[in-house]
Scaffold this motif. Structure first.
Motif, PDB file in Angstrom:
ATOM      1  N   ILE A 102       0.799  -1.108   0.064  1.00 53.71           N
ATOM      2  CA  ILE A 102      -0.156   0.033   0.122  1.00 53.71           C
ATOM      3  C   ILE A 102       0.895   1.287   0.026  1.00 53.71           C
ATOM      4  CG2 ILE A 102      -1.809  -1.197   1.211  1.00 53.71           C
ATOM      5  CD1 ILE A 102      -0.965   0.581   3.665  1.00 53.71           C
ATOM      6  N   ILE A 103       0.357   2.485  -0.710  1.00 55.51           N
ATOM      7  CA  ILE A 103       0.750   3.478  -0.529  1.00 55.51           C
ATOM      8  C   ILE A 103      -0.182   4.617  -0.066  1.00 55.51           C
ATOM      9  CG2 ILE A 103       1.841   5.482  -1.749  1.00 55.51           C
ATOM     10  CD1 ILE A 103       3.664   3.585  -3.233  1.00 55.51           C
ATOM     11  N   LEU A 104      -0.290   5.378   0.990  1.00 53.56           N
ATOM     12  CA  LEU A 104      -1.292   6.450   1.331  1.00 53.56           C
ATOM     13  C   LEU A 104      -0.808   7.654   0.984  1.00 53.56           C
ATOM     14  CD1 LEU A 104      -2.798   4.556   4.474  1.00 53.56           C
ATOM     15  CD2 LEU A 104      -3.919   4.947   2.295  1.00 53.56           C
ATOM     16  N   ALA A 105      -1.573   8.696   0.527  1.00 48.08           N
ATOM     17  CA  ALA A 105      -1.244   9.961   0.327  1.00 48.08           C
ATOM     18  C   ALA A 105      -2.409  10.788   0.901  1.00 48.08           C
ATOM     19  CB  ALA A 105      -0.824  10.290  -1.112  1.00 48.08           C
ATOM     20  N   ARG A 106      -2.140  12.002   1.506  1.00 44.90           N
ATOM     21  CA  ARG A 106      -3.091  12.799   2.048  1.00 44.90           C
ATOM     22  C   ARG A 106      -2.729  14.322   1.835  1.00 44.90           C
ATOM     23  NH1 ARG A 106      -6.018  12.348   6.662  1.00 44.90           N
ATOM     24  NH2 ARG A 106      -4.300  11.013   7.840  1.00 44.90           N
ATOM     25  N   VAL A 107      -3.469  14.912   1.036  1.00 44.25           N
ATOM     26  CA  VAL A 107      -3.513  16.376   0.799  1.00 44.25           C
ATOM     27  C   VAL A 107      -3.920  17.059   1.977  1.00 44.25           C
ATOM     28  CG1 VAL A 107      -3.991  18.227  -0.950  1.00 44.25           C
ATOM     29  CG2 VAL A 107      -4.408  15.722  -1.455  1.00 44.25           C
ATOM     30  N   LEU A 108      -2.881  17.952   2.179  1.00 41.29           N
ATOM     31  CA  LEU A 108      -2.919  18.835   3.498  1.00 41.29           C
ATOM     32  C   LEU A 108      -3.249  20.111   2.956  1.00 41.29           C
ATOM     33  CD1 LEU A 108       0.497  18.168   5.164  1.00 41.29           C
ATOM     34  CD2 LEU A 108      -1.746  16.975   5.514  1.00 41.29           C
ATOM     35  N   GLY A 109      -3.906  21.028   3.938  1.00 39.44           N
ATOM     36  CA  GLY A 109      -4.375  22.395   3.804  1.00 39.44           C
ATOM     37  C   GLY A 109      -5.572  22.882   4.259  1.00 39.44           C
ATOM     38  N   GLY A 110      -6.124  23.852   3.867  1.00 41.22           N
ATOM     39  CA  GLY A 110      -7.261  24.369   4.495  1.00 41.22           C
ATOM     40  C   GLY A 110      -8.647  23.754   4.127  1.00 41.22           C
ATOM     41  N   ALA A 111      -9.540  24.242   4.245  1.00 41.46           N
ATOM     42  CA  ALA A 111     -11.042  23.806   3.657  1.00 41.46           C
ATOM     43  C   ALA A 111     -10.841  23.738   2.001  1.00 41.46           C
ATOM     44  CB  ALA A 111     -12.131  24.471   4.096  1.00 41.46           C
ATOM     45  N   ALA A 112     -11.561  22.922   1.628  1.00 39.64           N
ATOM     46  CA  ALA A 112     -11.339  22.548  -0.010  1.00 39.64           C
ATOM     47  C   ALA A 112     -12.520  23.831  -0.535  1.00 39.64           C
ATOM     48  CB  ALA A 112     -11.576  21.312  -0.310  1.00 39.64           C
ATOM     49  N   GLN A 113     -12.100  24.242  -1.804  1.00 45.67           N
ATOM     50  CA  GLN A 113     -13.000  24.841  -2.569  1.00 45.67           C
ATOM     51  C   GLN A 113     -13.592  24.349  -3.656  1.00 45.67           C
ATOM     52  OE1 GLN A 113     -11.267  28.779  -3.083  1.00 45.67           O
ATOM     53  NE2 GLN A 113     -11.552  29.582  -0.981  1.00 45.67           N
ATOM     54  N   GLN A 114     -14.750  24.081  -3.643  1.00 42.08           N
ATOM     55  CA  GLN A 114     -15.309  23.187  -4.843  1.00 42.08           C
ATOM     56  C   GLN A 114     -15.303  24.005  -6.042  1.00 42.08           C
ATOM     57  OE1 GLN A 114     -16.285  19.897  -4.653  1.00 42.08           O
ATOM     58  NE2 GLN A 114     -16.222  20.034  -6.894  1.00 42.08           N
ATOM     59  N   ARG A 115     -14.590  23.337  -7.152  1.00 40.95           N
ATOM     60  CA  ARG A 115     -14.767  24.125  -8.526  1.00 40.95           C
ATOM     61  C   ARG A 115     -15.862  24.054  -9.036  1.00 40.95           C
ATOM     62  NH1 ARG A 115      -9.180  24.791 -10.550  1.00 40.95           N
ATOM     63  NH2 ARG A 115      -7.635  23.876  -8.967  1.00 40.95           N
ATOM     64  N   SER A 116     -16.344  24.935 -10.012  1.00 40.98           N
ATOM     65  CA  SER A 116     -17.581  24.882 -10.673  1.00 40.98           C
ATOM     66  C   SER A 116     -17.382  23.969 -12.091  1.00 40.98           C
ATOM     67  CB  SER A 116     -18.122  26.280 -11.011  1.00 40.98           C
ATOM     68  OG  SER A 116     -17.194  26.705 -11.737  1.00 40.98           O
ATOM     69  N   TRP A 117     -16.153  23.869 -12.379  1.00 38.00           N
ATOM     70  CA  TRP A 117     -15.723  22.924 -13.552  1.00 38.00           C
ATOM     71  C   TRP A 117     -14.422  22.313 -13.390  1.00 38.00           C
ATOM     72  CZ3 TRP A 117     -11.472  24.241 -16.545  1.00 38.00           C
ATOM     73  CH2 TRP A 117     -10.776  25.470 -15.954  1.00 38.00           C
ATOM     74  N   TRP A 118     -14.196  21.283 -13.915  1.00 33.41           N
ATOM     75  CA  TRP A 118     -12.643  20.597 -14.027  1.00 33.41           C
ATOM     76  C   TRP A 118     -12.548  19.993 -15.521  1.00 33.41           C
ATOM     77  CZ3 TRP A 118      -8.350  21.078 -11.938  1.00 33.41           C
ATOM     78  CH2 TRP A 118      -7.573  20.115 -12.069  1.00 33.41           C
ATOM     79  N   PRO A 119     -11.585  20.570 -16.311  1.00 31.84           N
ATOM     80  CA  PRO A 119     -11.573  20.052 -17.538  1.00 31.84           C
ATOM     81  C   PRO A 119     -11.054  18.752 -17.978  1.00 31.84           C
ATOM     82  CG  PRO A 119      -9.718  21.393 -17.036  1.00 31.84           C
ATOM     83  CD  PRO A 119     -10.539  21.282 -15.731  1.00 31.84           C
ATOM     84  N   PHE A 120     -10.676  17.817 -16.815  1.00 30.13           N
ATOM     85  CA  PHE A 120      -9.992  16.549 -17.063  1.00 30.13           C
ATOM     86  C   PHE A 120     -10.979  15.576 -16.236  1.00 30.13           C
ATOM     87  CE2 PHE A 120      -6.809  19.865 -16.821  1.00 30.13           C
ATOM     88  CZ  PHE A 120      -6.238  19.795 -17.916  1.00 30.13           C
ATOM     89  N   ARG A 121     -10.583  14.216 -16.536  1.00 31.10           N
ATOM     90  CA  ARG A 121     -11.361  13.146 -16.001  1.00 31.10           C
ATOM     91  C   ARG A 121     -11.230  13.439 -14.388  1.00 31.10           C
ATOM     92  NH1 ARG A 121     -10.594   6.871 -17.248  1.00 31.10           N
ATOM     93  NH2 ARG A 121     -11.446   6.018 -15.417  1.00 31.10           N
ATOM     94  N   ARG A 122     -12.395  13.159 -13.745  1.00 27.66           N
ATOM     95  CA  ARG A 122     -12.172  12.861 -12.130  1.00 27.66           C
ATOM     96  C   ARG A 122     -11.914  11.704 -11.853  1.00 27.66           C
ATOM     97  NH1 ARG A 122     -14.238  17.207  -9.381  1.00 27.66           N
ATOM     98  NH2 ARG A 122     -15.487  18.642 -10.695  1.00 27.66           N
TER      99      ARG A 122
END
Length: 260
Positions: free
Chosen positions: A240-260
């Motif tokens: 296994i490899i685990l990765a966590r994204v650190l930082g403040g509260a996420a701001q939801q984007r209204s669009w994303w041009p790539f596959r989620r």
């Protein structure tokens, strides 16, 4: 955007040797995981060659390219490094009889700011946990997945199939290999899991999600996942490899041009 990582491998309860391999390069936010296959000790040779080669070559390129590389640049670098690793393993398998037929699955992730470039070959997987929802980001290169896609069997039937370990794509078994790579949006609080089938064959998505959400640290989560896989039978090596994204509260984007 800062990231934290954790990795671990475990032999499991049914095997005496470990053919899984992991490699992390914190400086370049690079994670590599491989699950080897082939004759006596050959699987562990193939997986170790893949992770060490890609970590060294791609990690060095990422550090030299710094922030100037575009996402297409990184995708090309991933393709080149995996192709070079494939040729090295293929040549070793063809020049040494005891390594004949060896190969390995692969998952490689390059984390950069608000994006993840995730590539894979075979049936080792990548997942994302976001806001309590677990999503499988990779699609297995396997006979089972092809049968599911063709409507020949259901995912529930696949869990009990005798064809679980038949992959349709692997690193080192032919002179060329195609790395499937997708770009994903990264948000603060995301947890990413890369794993070999020693984990995903033992635990369903619901169990993986529950374990990840029930642990405060990546290390605790990693240990808990391995323990759960062993308690469920531990029929294969577990990586296994685990990765966590650190930082403040996420701001939801209204669009994303790539596959989620």
């Amino acid at each position: 955007m800062p990231f934290e990582f954790y990795s671990a491998i475990d032999t499991g309860r049914a095997r005496s040797n470990n053919e899984d391999s992991v490699a992390l390069d914190d400086d370049s936010a690079l994670a590599v995981l491989a699950d080897g296959m082939g004759g006596y000790n050959a699987g562990e040779v193939a997986s170790s060659m893949a992770t060490s080669f890609i970590k060294a070559e791609l990690g060095r390129w990422l550090q030299q390219a710094a922030g100037n590389a575009t996402d297409p640049d990184i995708r090309r670098a991933m393709d080149i490094c995996v192709d070079n690793a494939n040729r090295a393993i293929f040549n070793a398998a063809n020049s040494n009889p005891q390594y004949a037929g060896m190969g390995t699955t692969l998952v490689v992730g390059v984390f950069r700011d608000q994006r993840l470039l995730l590539g894979h070959v075979g049936d080792s997987r990548g997942y994302r946990l976001r806001a309590g929802k677990l999503l499988q980001l990779t699609r297995d290169h396997s006979l089972l997945q092809e049968q599911i896609d063709a409507g020949l069997i259901t995912p529930e039937q696949a869990a009990f199939s005798a064809n679980k370990n038949l992959v349709t794509r692997a690193v080192g078994v032919e002179d060329t290999v195609l790395l499937e790579t997708h770009l994903h949006e990264v948000m603060p609080g995301d947890v990413y899991l890369m794993c070999s089938d020693g984990l995903s064959d033992m635990l369903d998505d619901s169990t993986i999600s529950q374990v990840l959400q029930g642990c405060d640290s990546l290390e605790t989560a990693g240990i808990a996942l391995i323990d759960a896989a062993n308690e469920a039978g531990g029929k294969d090596n577990i990586a296994i490899i685990l990765a966590r994204v650190l930082g403040g509260a996420a701001q939801q984007r209204s669009w994303w041009p790539f596959r989620r």
